[in-house]
Design an enzyme around this catalytic site. Structure first.
Site, PDB file in Angstrom:
ATOM      1  N   GLY A   1    -115.646   9.814 -51.423  1.00  0.00           N
ATOM      2  CA  GLY A   1    -114.302   9.291 -51.192  1.00  0.00           C
ATOM      3  C   GLY A   1    -113.870   9.445 -49.738  1.00  0.00           C
ATOM      4  O   GLY A   1    -113.241   8.545 -49.166  1.00  0.00           O
TER       5      GLY A   1
ATOM      6  N   GLY B   1    -121.796  11.988 -52.803  1.00  0.00           N
ATOM      7  CA  GLY B   1    -122.564  13.163 -53.206  1.00  0.00           C
ATOM      8  C   GLY B   1    -123.762  12.776 -54.047  1.00  0.00           C
ATOM      9  O   GLY B   1    -124.887  13.224 -53.797  1.00  0.00           O
TER      10      GLY B   1
ATOM     11  N   LYS C   1    -117.758   6.782 -60.543  1.00  0.00           N
ATOM     12  CA  LYS C   1    -116.366   7.172 -60.292  1.00  0.00           C
ATOM     13  C   LYS C   1    -115.604   5.946 -59.811  1.00  0.00           C
ATOM     14  O   LYS C   1    -115.106   5.888 -58.679  1.00  0.00           O
ATOM     15  CB  LYS C   1    -116.315   8.279 -59.235  1.00  0.00           C
ATOM     16  CG  LYS C   1    -116.473   9.669 -59.839  1.00  0.00           C
ATOM     17  CD  LYS C   1    -115.858  10.714 -58.923  1.00  0.00           C
ATOM     18  CE  LYS C   1    -116.891  11.681 -58.416  1.00  0.00           C
ATOM     19  NZ  LYS C   1    -116.523  12.328 -57.169  1.00  0.00           N
TER      20      LYS C   1
ATOM     21  N   ARG D   1    -125.620  19.355 -49.830  1.00  0.00           N
ATOM     22  CA  ARG D   1    -124.355  19.763 -49.211  1.00  0.00           C
ATOM     23  C   ARG D   1    -124.427  21.202 -48.696  1.00  0.00           C
ATOM     24  O   ARG D   1    -123.755  21.538 -47.713  1.00  0.00           O
ATOM     25  CB  ARG D   1    -123.203  19.602 -50.201  1.00  0.00           C
ATOM     26  CG  ARG D   1    -122.758  18.150 -50.312  1.00  0.00           C
ATOM     27  CD  ARG D   1    -121.635  17.977 -51.295  1.00  0.00           C
ATOM     28  NE  ARG D   1    -121.003  16.663 -51.118  1.00  0.00           N
ATOM     29  CZ  ARG D   1    -120.228  16.082 -52.022  1.00  0.00           C
ATOM     30  NH1 ARG D   1    -119.973  16.703 -53.165  1.00  0.00           N
ATOM     31  NH2 ARG D   1    -119.688  14.904 -51.789  1.00  0.00           N
TER      32      ARG D   1
HETATM   33  P1  ADP Z   1    -121.213   9.167 -55.518  1.00  0.00           P
HETATM   34  O1  ADP Z   1    -121.171  10.630 -55.835  1.00  0.00           O
HETATM   35  O2  ADP Z   1    -122.440   8.773 -54.759  1.00  0.00           O
HETATM   36  O3  ADP Z   1    -119.951   8.694 -54.876  1.00  0.00           O
HETATM   37  P2  ADP Z   1    -120.443   8.518 -58.233  1.00  0.00           P
HETATM   38  O4  ADP Z   1    -120.022   9.922 -58.421  1.00  0.00           O
HETATM   39  O5  ADP Z   1    -119.393   7.471 -58.233  1.00  0.00           O
HETATM   40  O6  ADP Z   1    -121.341   8.375 -56.906  1.00  0.00           O
HETATM   41  O7  ADP Z   1    -121.448   8.088 -59.376  1.00  0.00           O
HETATM   42  C1  ADP Z   1    -122.705   8.700 -59.565  1.00  0.00           C
HETATM   43  C2  ADP Z   1    -123.106   8.573 -61.008  1.00  0.00           C
HETATM   44  O8  ADP Z   1    -123.035   7.225 -61.417  1.00  0.00           O
HETATM   45  C3  ADP Z   1    -124.538   8.989 -61.296  1.00  0.00           C
HETATM   46  O9  ADP Z   1    -124.508  10.198 -62.003  1.00  0.00           O
HETATM   47  C4  ADP Z   1    -125.104   7.835 -62.130  1.00  0.00           C
HETATM   48  O10 ADP Z   1    -125.809   8.276 -63.272  1.00  0.00           O
HETATM   49  C5  ADP Z   1    -123.858   7.092 -62.551  1.00  0.00           C
HETATM   50  N1  ADP Z   1    -124.050   5.655 -62.847  1.00  0.00           N
HETATM   51  C6  ADP Z   1    -124.534   4.693 -62.042  1.00  0.00           C
HETATM   52  N2  ADP Z   1    -124.574   3.505 -62.672  1.00  0.00           N
HETATM   53  C7  ADP Z   1    -124.084   3.706 -63.910  1.00  0.00           C
HETATM   54  C8  ADP Z   1    -123.874   2.864 -65.050  1.00  0.00           C
HETATM   55  N3  ADP Z   1    -124.203   1.571 -65.025  1.00  0.00           N
HETATM   56  N4  ADP Z   1    -123.343   3.434 -66.154  1.00  0.00           N
HETATM   57  C9  ADP Z   1    -123.036   4.741 -66.177  1.00  0.00           C
HETATM   58  N5  ADP Z   1    -123.207   5.593 -65.151  1.00  0.00           N
HETATM   59  C10 ADP Z   1    -123.734   5.076 -64.027  1.00  0.00           C
HETATM   60 MG    MG Z   2    -120.277  11.702 -57.420  1.00  0.00          MG
END
Ligand code: ADP
Ligand code: MG
Length: 396
Positions: free
Chosen positions: A376, A352, A199, A34
């Site tokens: 988001g 992110g 999330k 970023r």
């Molecule tokens: P992004 O930032 O790409 O939108 P999120 O913030 O929603 O994604 O999620 C990212 C996190 O999700 C990572 O730190 C990863 O470790 C976690 N994650 C992915 N799958 C699982 C799971 N099955 N259980 C717990 N955490 C998970």
């Molecule tokens: Mg995230």
């Protein structure tokens, strides 16, 4: 939309809202994606002789200073990347910020401390937010909105400042809008969406509208568990918010009615907890043991997801398939990234952590159609929603 090319910035104090919400590890920036994405705008402004004041947030502090969330490590990394010293104010709109701004010379860059150390930044009260926006904008002349990842937030620095100040979009916002616009309107099909991450609450409601546009939705990460639970499977100690199970069941029904396929993992990698070197095993999705958590999609699911992605015309991917930060739980994310990289489809990676994941796993951004800095925000944009930060810029 007005861009920075329409602003006369020489000698002016230009407040730039950037999205520098990066992952930290041991007090250092763990992924600078970023920060890199914010450089084109900052370099353009400094080379045109602007006095640049960068504002951003980090994490979710509760409206008051909390040094755990200081932007200090980010200011250090930004300075390294810009090749100049970036001084960080000790506050956001207080005496320290005012003093640094007063001392700024054309072509120099300073940073303000975490916007979310101020309750007004995220307040739902228009007056509170407006009051903080006034304080933020008061010592500056122009505003540049370049934090694409926060444009879906009705926050003071995103929404209220551009309503009060001569403003324009930065290059990142311009590039994001151009790329993501290809996922609205006339989309090359099949349109495959891959959703994962942790999330879940933030992203869950998006699925209702995505079912109406996507042909297939592949669900991994923690996002899969409400769906597996809705099918009556036990999910052990996997991440799950109970109130999402009924909603997931509703989505499965909606998808069955509209002909969109929601594809869930058929196998899962489970372990006692997400820790390095912990023993793990592959189990069927309907056989997750009671005291184990699902931490990645299994190899059979990864192969199915990859095959589906290779046949797509357009792919949007948000959220890692597992706890990719640990090698034992990174294979599902790697398989999805690999198939996206190989696909002839127009591919967009949003989120992110998703962007951080592909870089950590060794995939250069250039292997994808576009790597969005927004999670988001990208999800809301591709649903055709009006992002408050863009709406405010359009008022210009
Ligand atoms: P992004 O930032 O790409 O939108 P999120 O913030 O929603 O994604 O999620 C990212 C996190 O999700 C990572 O730190 C990863 O470790 C976690 N994650 C992915 N799958 C699982 C799971 N099955 N259980 C717990 N955490 C998970
Ligand atoms: Mg995230």
């Amino acid at each position: 939309m007005k861009t920075i090319d329409d602003l006369a910035v020489a000698g002016k104090r230009v407040l730039v809202r950037a999205d520098l919400n990066v992952p930290l590890m041991d007090g250092h920036v763990a992924d600078d994606g970023r920060i890199l994405a914010s450089l084109p705008t900052l370099n353009a402004l400094t080379s045109r002789g602007a006095k640049v004041i960068v504002c951003a947030h980090l994490g979710r502090p509760k409206g008051k200073p909390d040094l755990k969330y200081s932007l200090a490590p980010v200011a250090v990394r930004l300075g390294q990347l810009l090749g100049c010293r970036v001084e960080l104010a000790a506050d956001t709109a207080g005496p320290s910020a005012h003093a640094l701004i007063a001392a700024l010379r054309p072509g120099e860059v300073i940073m303000l401390e975490n916007l979310r150390f101020n309750a007004g930044e995220t307040s739902t009260d228009d007056m509170d937010r407006g009051f903080f926006a006034d304080r933020l904008a008061e010592p500056t002349d122009l505003f540049v909105s370049d934090g694409f990842g926060v444009l879906h937030r009705k926050h003071a620095s995103v929404y209220d400042v551009p309503l009060r100040t001569t403003s324009a979009a930065g290059y990142l916002v311009q590039a994001e809008v151009a790329a993501l616009s290809r996922l609205t309107g006339d989309i090359r099909r099949p349109y495959v969406m891959v959703l994962g991450g942790a999330k879940v609450a933030d992203k869950f409601s998006a699925i209702a509208s995505l079912i109406t546009t996507a042909d297939q939705i592949l669900v991994g990460g923690a996002m899969a568990f409400p769906f597996l639970a809705a099918k009556g499977y036990k999910v052990g100690t996997s991440l799950l918010e109970a109130d999402q199970v009924d909603i997931a069941a509703g989505y499965l029904e909606q998808a069955a009615r509209t002909g969109t396929k929601i594809v869930l993992p058929s196998d899962v990698i489970v372990a006692a907890e997400p820790a390095p070197d912990i023993p793990y095993q592959v189990v069927a999705a309907d056989a997750i043991p009671e005291h184990q958590a699902g931490l990645d999609i299994g190899p059979e699911s990864a192969a199915l997801f990859a095959a589906t992605i290779r046949q797509a015309g357009t792919v949007f991917w948000n959220g890692p398939m597992g706890v990719f930060e640990l090698p034992s739980f990174a294979e599902g994310t790697k398989a999805v990234a690999q198939s996206l990289a190989e696909s002839d489809a127009f591919t967009v990676v949003g989120g992110g952590d998703s962007g951080a994941a592909i870089r950590a796993l060794g995939f250069p951004d250039a292997m994808f159609g576009y790597v969005s800095t927004g999670g988001g925000a990208s999800l809301e944009f591709i649903q055709g929603k009006t992002l408050p930060g863009l709406a405010a810029l359009e008022e210009q």
